[in-house]
Each structure stands twice: as C-alpha cells, then as structure tokens.
Write an enzyme that holds these catalytic residues in place. Structure first.
Site, mmCIF file in Angstrom:
data_model
loop_
_atom_site.group_PDB
_atom_site.id
_atom_site.type_symbol
_atom_site.label_atom_id
_atom_site.label_comp_id
_atom_site.label_asym_id
_atom_site.label_seq_id
_atom_site.Cartn_x
_atom_site.Cartn_y
_atom_site.Cartn_z
ATOM 1 N N CYS A 1 16.909 90.039 -6.840
ATOM 2 C CA CYS A 1 15.663 89.752 -7.666
ATOM 3 C C CYS A 1 14.655 90.744 -7.111
ATOM 4 C CB CYS A 1 15.311 88.503 -7.593
ATOM 5 S SG CYS A 1 14.174 87.985 -6.212
ATOM 6 N N ASP B 1 19.621 72.817 -18.064
ATOM 7 C CA ASP B 1 18.362 72.891 -18.094
ATOM 8 C C ASP B 1 17.654 71.946 -16.713
ATOM 9 O OD1 ASP B 1 15.963 70.754 -19.202
ATOM 10 O OD2 ASP B 1 17.844 70.210 -19.727
ATOM 11 N N CYS C 1 20.181 88.823 -2.360
ATOM 12 C CA CYS C 1 19.602 88.457 -3.578
ATOM 13 C C CYS C 1 19.018 90.058 -4.222
ATOM 14 C CB CYS C 1 18.647 87.515 -3.649
ATOM 15 S SG CYS C 1 17.645 87.302 -5.279
ATOM 16 N N CYS D 1 12.913 89.927 -4.006
ATOM 17 C CA CYS D 1 13.735 90.267 -2.567
ATOM 18 C C CYS D 1 13.645 91.703 -2.446
ATOM 19 C CB CYS D 1 14.993 89.742 -2.708
ATOM 20 S SG CYS D 1 15.154 88.007 -2.530
ATOM 21 N N ASP E 1 13.468 70.107 -26.989
ATOM 22 C CA ASP E 1 13.817 68.770 -26.831
ATOM 23 C C ASP E 1 13.171 68.117 -27.990
ATOM 24 O OD1 ASP E 1 11.392 68.303 -26.277
ATOM 25 O OD2 ASP E 1 11.700 67.988 -23.993
ATOM 26 N N HIS F 1 11.945 84.304 -8.309
ATOM 27 C CA HIS F 1 13.095 84.437 -7.383
ATOM 28 C C HIS F 1 14.097 83.236 -7.644
ATOM 29 C CE1 HIS F 1 15.751 84.480 -3.739
ATOM 30 N NE2 HIS F 1 15.677 83.197 -3.828
#
Length: 377
Positions: free
Chosen positions: A312, A272, A310, A315, A90, A341
């Site tokens: 991930c 974002d 999920c 999980c 940014d 997660h």
C-alpha cells in the site's frame, strides 16, 4: 444476467456481478462511506488507488443530511462524490432501529425521531425506495425490520413475515419509480435481506420465502451483532443451501479478515464493515501476521513499514515510528494513513482470495490464514 458464477471450490464461489456502473469481481469487500465519505479523510480517488470496487453509503444518514432530494438534484451519489464505480445503499432499517431512541413500528413502516435534532420522521418500504432512487445507487437494499438479537421466538417469527411483506412492497415501489422516470439510476438493482435472529428454522423459511420474489441479490442480515462467531457461521450454513445459486450473496456488516475467510468458505460473495476504518482510527492495523497496535511503545523507533508484505502507499513510504508519532501527536494525517492501509489490506485480501479460487487452492489459503489474520500481535 447480473451475476455470473465462474468457478466454485466446495461452497466458495468465484464470480462477477455485472452492473450498469461496472463489473464487480467477487468475493468482494465494500468500503463503507456512511455519509458519502470514508471516515478518516479518504476521497473517492483514494478508494481507486487502494483497489476498492464498491462504495457503500447510508440511506438513513444521507436522508437526514444533506437530504436525498438535494443529492438527486446534484446528479446522484456517484456524481456528488466523484466515485465512478458501483455504489450500494443500505435501506436505512438498521439505523432506524439502532439509533432512534423513540420509534413505533406498524405494518406501514416505522415512525421515529431523528438522532440529530429529534424531529419526527416516517420511513416504510416505499419511502426507503424513494430515498434510494434519489441517491441513484447501483444497488438498493430492501427495507427490513432489524430485531434485537436475542429476541423472543414469537416476535422474530412475526418480524420475518413483516419483512417479507415489506420486501414485496419495495419491489413494487422501485418498479414504479423506474417506470415513471423518477429514479436517478433507472437500472438500479434490488437486494432482499434474510432475517430470523439465530433461529435456524426461521432463517431457512424466511430465505425460502424471499427467494420466490426473484430479486437481483440476497443478503443475510441481523448477524455480527454480538452472537458468538460459531453461531454466525451456523446461520450461514443453514441459509446457504436455500439461497438462489445464480444470485449474489451478501453478508451484511461482516467483519474481520478471519470472518471473511470463513464466510467465503461457506458460500458468501459480498461483504461490508466499518471495522477496518474504525479500528484504523484507533491505531489497530491489519497485517499478514495479525493485528498490531501502532500506539505501542515498541514502535517508537521502528523504521520498518506497518507490514513488510504490504504494497500500500503507506507501507511503501512511511515507517511505524512515524505513524506512531502522528497518533501520539493527534495529527489527522495519522488516521488518514492508517485507514488507507487497512482498507488497502481488506481489498487486497479479497484479491488474493479471488486469485486462490481462480487457481483452485482456496482450501490451502483458508487453512493458512483463517486463524492468523485476527490474532493480536
């Protein structure tokens, strides 16, 4: 051409952003690494594991510490962090206006005091481009004035005009830095930022003005700062018809999964937000059924994963009961797993959005989840 539109379902767009550091499949969510690190203890290698495509770093914070000149000496942000994909920096504008208690705005730029040690710093369009050239990001954001919302119409109008003039200076300065071999990444892209508070006519006119500068991409800034969500969506709807169709569109600082679904529906490509990592550090976790607070007593003996749907790493391996214990015991691992997660959830939400667009069923996907994902369980 950096941006290639592949498919469209009403206003929702499926595309690719081709950069020197890799191709980004859009719609996409950028993971916020403010000081070149994800808060919560995730490394660049963790980001790869959870499906991240773009890392976002903060110009203002990195200029203050460790210093952009040092980062340049060490090879730029990608070499410094070991992240091998695209990086967006940014401009520092938002932080100058939100963190600096004392500041003075002139046509040249902004004089302010560092929030770290109080020392006086000046930043204008040229300085922002010089810092970002040192950081070596894939995408540099133009330096803009971030106006409080709401703001008087007269001030917002004058601010839009100044932001346009600053944008032209950003473009000129970045071109100079590249030509003189002073940019770590000589192929750095430049995105302009649309401002105008919540005044429809100012937003539209400002978008028309900056579109004439033929930049690599365009962002909508100054939203998601307290206004009702419906107002944010209205601003997107009024600006979108005037954004170049062949350039990527970025909604800055947004947001919740529901916000993202709504914005994609209205033609936005890139997002974002600090929200998924910040919420995770407080135990608020995203699931396909809504948001849970892992600290709640009901999870004390719950052996199920955070979200059975999920995939991930968290999980697949840990229970809600264990994660709750980590938070209650103030163990750092709890924050790390929670952030992992949530960022996995956001990145795979974007993957499912892209898949739905590829298959021409985004309208059904949007209808199914728009009012579900932000609900508190």
């Amino acid at each position: 051409m950096a941006y290639q539109l592949l498919k469209q379902e009403r206003n929702a767009r499926r595309a690719e952003l081709c950069t020197v550091h890799g191709t980004v499949q859009t719609p996409a969510f950028m993971n916020v690494a403010t000081a070149a690190a994800i808060k919560g203890g995730l490394s660049a290698f963790d980001l790869k594991d959870i499906g991240c495509q773009v890392m976002l770093c903060n110009t203002y914070h990195l200029h203050l510490r460790p210093g952009d000149a040092l980062v340049a000496q060490l090879g730029g942000l990608r070499r410094f962090t070991r992240w091998d994909g695209p990086v967006l920096t940014d401009s520092g504008g938002f932080q100058v206006f939100s963190l600096a208690k004392l500041r003075r705005i002139t046509e040249e730029g902004v004089t302010f005091h560092s929030h770290l040690d109080g020392r006086k710093i000046f930043m204008g369009p040229e300085q922002s481009m010089q810092i970002q050239a040192n950081l070596g990001s894939t995408i540099a954001m133009a330096f803009d004035e971030c106006v409080e919302n709401p703001a008087p119409r007269e001030y917002a109008m004058a601010s839009c005009a100044r932001t346009t003039r600053w944008l032209a200076r950003c473009k000129t300065e970045l071109a100079r830095l590249k030509a003189e071999g002073k940019a770590v990444n000589p192929h750095q892209l430049l995105f302009g930022i649309n401002q105008g508070c919540t005044f429809v006519d100012l937003r539209v006119e400002h978008m028309k003005d900056i579109a004439e500068l033929a930049l690599d991409g365009y962002a909508i800034g100054g939203l998601a700062v307290g206004e009702p969500a419906r107002v944010m969506y209205e601003m997107i709807e009024c600006v979108e018809p005037h954004m170049p169709r062949d350039k990527i569109r970025y909604l800055m600082g947004v947001g919740t999964p529901g916000n993202i679904l709504e914005a994609v529906w209205r033609g936005i490509d890139l997002f974002d937000c600090v929200m998924p990592s910040r919420n995770a550090r407080h135990g608020h976790l995203n699931t396909w059924g809504g948001v849970i607070n892992i600290k709640n007593l009901k999870y004390e003996r719950d052996e199920a994963p955070i979200d059975p749907a999920c995939g991930c790493p968290v999980c697949r391996q840990f229970s809600r009961a264990y994660l709750r214990h980590l938070f209650k015991a103030d163990e750092m691992l709890g924050m790390r797993l929670a952030v992992m997660h949530n960022l996995y959830f956001y990145n795979h939400l974007m993957e499912y959005i892209r898949q739905a667009l590829d298959e021409g069923r985004y309208a059904a996907f949007y209808k199914r989840y728009a009012n579900v994902l932000d609900a508190r369980i």
